[in-house]
Design a protein around this motif. Structure first.
Motif, short mmCIF file in Angstrom:
data_model
loop_
_atom_site.label_atom_id
_atom_site.label_comp_id
_atom_site.label_asym_id
_atom_site.label_seq_id
_atom_site.Cartn_x
_atom_site.Cartn_y
_atom_site.Cartn_z
N VAL A 1 0.92 -1.05 0.07
CA VAL A 1 -0.14 -0.03 -0.12
C VAL A 1 1.06 1.03 -0.07
N PHE A 2 1.90 1.44 0.90
CA PHE A 2 2.91 2.65 0.90
C PHE A 2 3.49 2.60 -0.24
N ALA A 3 4.28 1.58 -0.94
CA ALA A 3 4.86 1.75 -2.27
C ALA A 3 3.98 2.29 -3.32
N LEU A 4 2.76 1.48 -3.60
CA LEU A 4 1.77 2.25 -4.69
C LEU A 4 1.25 3.65 -4.33
N SER A 5 1.09 4.00 -3.16
CA SER A 5 0.68 5.27 -2.74
C SER A 5 1.98 6.40 -3.20
N ALA A 6 3.17 5.69 -2.79
CA ALA A 6 4.28 6.75 -2.86
C ALA A 6 4.50 6.82 -4.42
N PHE A 7 4.19 5.82 -5.23
CA PHE A 7 4.45 6.05 -6.81
C PHE A 7 3.42 7.13 -7.35
N VAL A 8 2.20 7.07 -6.70
CA VAL A 8 1.00 8.24 -6.94
C VAL A 8 1.60 9.43 -6.66
N LEU A 9 1.81 9.55 -5.46
CA LEU A 9 2.12 10.88 -4.95
C LEU A 9 3.62 11.48 -5.38
N LEU A 10 4.50 10.42 -5.90
CA LEU A 10 5.72 11.12 -6.78
C LEU A 10 5.40 11.55 -7.99
N ARG A 11 4.50 10.98 -8.61
CA ARG A 11 4.19 11.07 -10.12
C ARG A 11 3.42 12.47 -9.89
N ARG A 12 2.70 12.88 -8.86
CA ARG A 12 1.80 13.94 -8.78
C ARG A 12 2.73 15.05 -8.47
N ASP A 13 3.59 14.92 -7.38
CA ASP A 13 4.33 15.92 -6.97
C ASP A 13 5.69 16.39 -7.62
N ARG A 14 6.04 15.43 -8.30
CA ARG A 14 7.45 15.51 -9.07
C ARG A 14 7.57 14.92 -10.37
N PRO A 15 6.62 15.20 -11.23
CA PRO A 15 6.42 14.71 -12.60
C PRO A 15 7.68 14.41 -13.47
N GLY B 1 20.06 14.52 13.36
CA GLY B 1 19.84 15.92 13.86
C GLY B 1 19.03 16.96 12.71
N SER B 2 18.25 16.13 11.98
CA SER B 2 17.11 16.72 11.25
C SER B 2 15.88 16.61 11.84
N ARG B 3 15.16 17.52 11.20
CA ARG B 3 13.56 17.68 11.48
C ARG B 3 12.83 16.23 10.59
N LEU B 4 11.98 15.71 11.42
CA LEU B 4 11.23 14.84 10.55
C LEU B 4 10.03 15.34 9.70
N THR B 5 10.41 15.25 8.42
CA THR B 5 9.63 15.71 7.58
C THR B 5 8.98 14.90 6.63
N LEU B 6 7.91 15.04 6.04
CA LEU B 6 7.22 13.98 5.03
C LEU B 6 7.67 14.46 3.60
N ARG B 7 8.26 15.48 3.31
CA ARG B 7 8.77 15.94 2.04
C ARG B 7 10.03 16.47 2.05
N ASP B 8 10.87 16.22 1.12
CA ASP B 8 12.49 16.43 1.20
C ASP B 8 12.51 17.80 0.35
N PRO B 9 12.59 19.00 0.75
CA PRO B 9 12.63 20.19 -0.10
C PRO B 9 13.82 20.46 -0.99
N ALA B 10 15.03 19.80 -0.35
CA ALA B 10 16.10 19.84 -1.10
C ALA B 10 16.17 19.12 -2.47
N ARG B 11 15.26 18.22 -2.48
CA ARG B 11 15.11 17.30 -3.75
C ARG B 11 14.03 17.79 -4.73
N ASP B 12 13.45 18.91 -4.56
CA ASP B 12 12.29 19.39 -5.20
C ASP B 12 12.75 19.85 -6.70
N GLU B 13 14.07 20.15 -6.83
CA GLU B 13 14.47 20.64 -8.32
C GLU B 13 13.90 19.59 -9.33
N VAL B 14 13.82 20.01 -10.66
CA VAL B 14 13.35 19.28 -11.47
C VAL B 14 14.35 19.10 -12.68
#
Length: 183
Positions: A81-95, A163-176
């Motif tokens: 379930v997590f892997a399939l959901s991650a695929f959908v979210l990644l294709r939506r957020d970072r096409p 020593g980092s924050r627990l985030t659900l999204r990695d902003p450093a890797r948002d570049e396309v």
């Protein structure tokens, strides 16, 4: 004798697989650093020891062999379930992210439908342990505790060890990347 030998082989393979996966997760930052250590023989001994302790613990607390299989399958299905959901979210957020395999867009709704179906299967299966004879509330709680412990180890790694924050999204890797065509 053949059945006992095959069971020993299955346990050995399962422990080796689990410990290598735990070692790989540690080197990738998904669990605590202590499991990312190889011994002098090139074996992830700490991860192997944890896998052994968890397996022996499950054998001691879950006496029904079918309940042990159901407990393991619950985690396996949740991972799907997590892997399939991650695929959908990644294709939506970072096409535009670089991907080794470019799939047509039709796979995004297909993956979403499969994730929803698998989530229903997990919920129905988890709430039906006693009906199917795979155990009861105790076995379900053990399965959920094992899954929750992995999340706790991930949070500990990110917050305490890295020593980092627990985030659900990695902003450093948002570049396309510009060279990847989006389908």
């Amino acid at each position: 004798a053949c059945i006992i030998a095959s069971l020993l082989l299955i346990m050995n393979t399962g422990l080796a697989d689990g410990s290598r996966a735990l070692y790989g997760m540690s080197t990738e930052g998904a669990t605590i650093k202590q499991f990312g250590v190889l011994n002098r023989h090139g074996v992830p001994g700490r991860a192997l020891l944890l896998a052994l302790v968890v397996n022996v613990g499950v054998l001691l607390f879950v006496s029904n062999p079918l309940a042990i299989i159901a407990t393991g399958n619950l985690g396996y299905l949740v991972a799907h379930v997590f892997a399939l959901s991650a695929f959908v979210l990644l294709r939506r957020d970072r096409p535009g992210w670089e991907r080794p395999i470019l799939l047509p867009r039709v796979f995004v709704p297909l993956a979403a439908a499969l994730a929803a179906f698998m989530a229903v299967v997990v919920v129905v299966g988890a709430t039906s342990f006693s009906i199917t004879g795979y155990g009861g509330t105790k076995e379900l709680l053990i399965a959920l505790a094992l899954l929750a412990s992995s999340v706790a180890l991930y949070a500990y790694r990110r917050h305490v060890q890295d020593g980092s924050r627990l985030t659900l999204r990695d902003p450093a890797r948002d570049e396309v990347p510009a060279r990847v065509a989006v389908r």
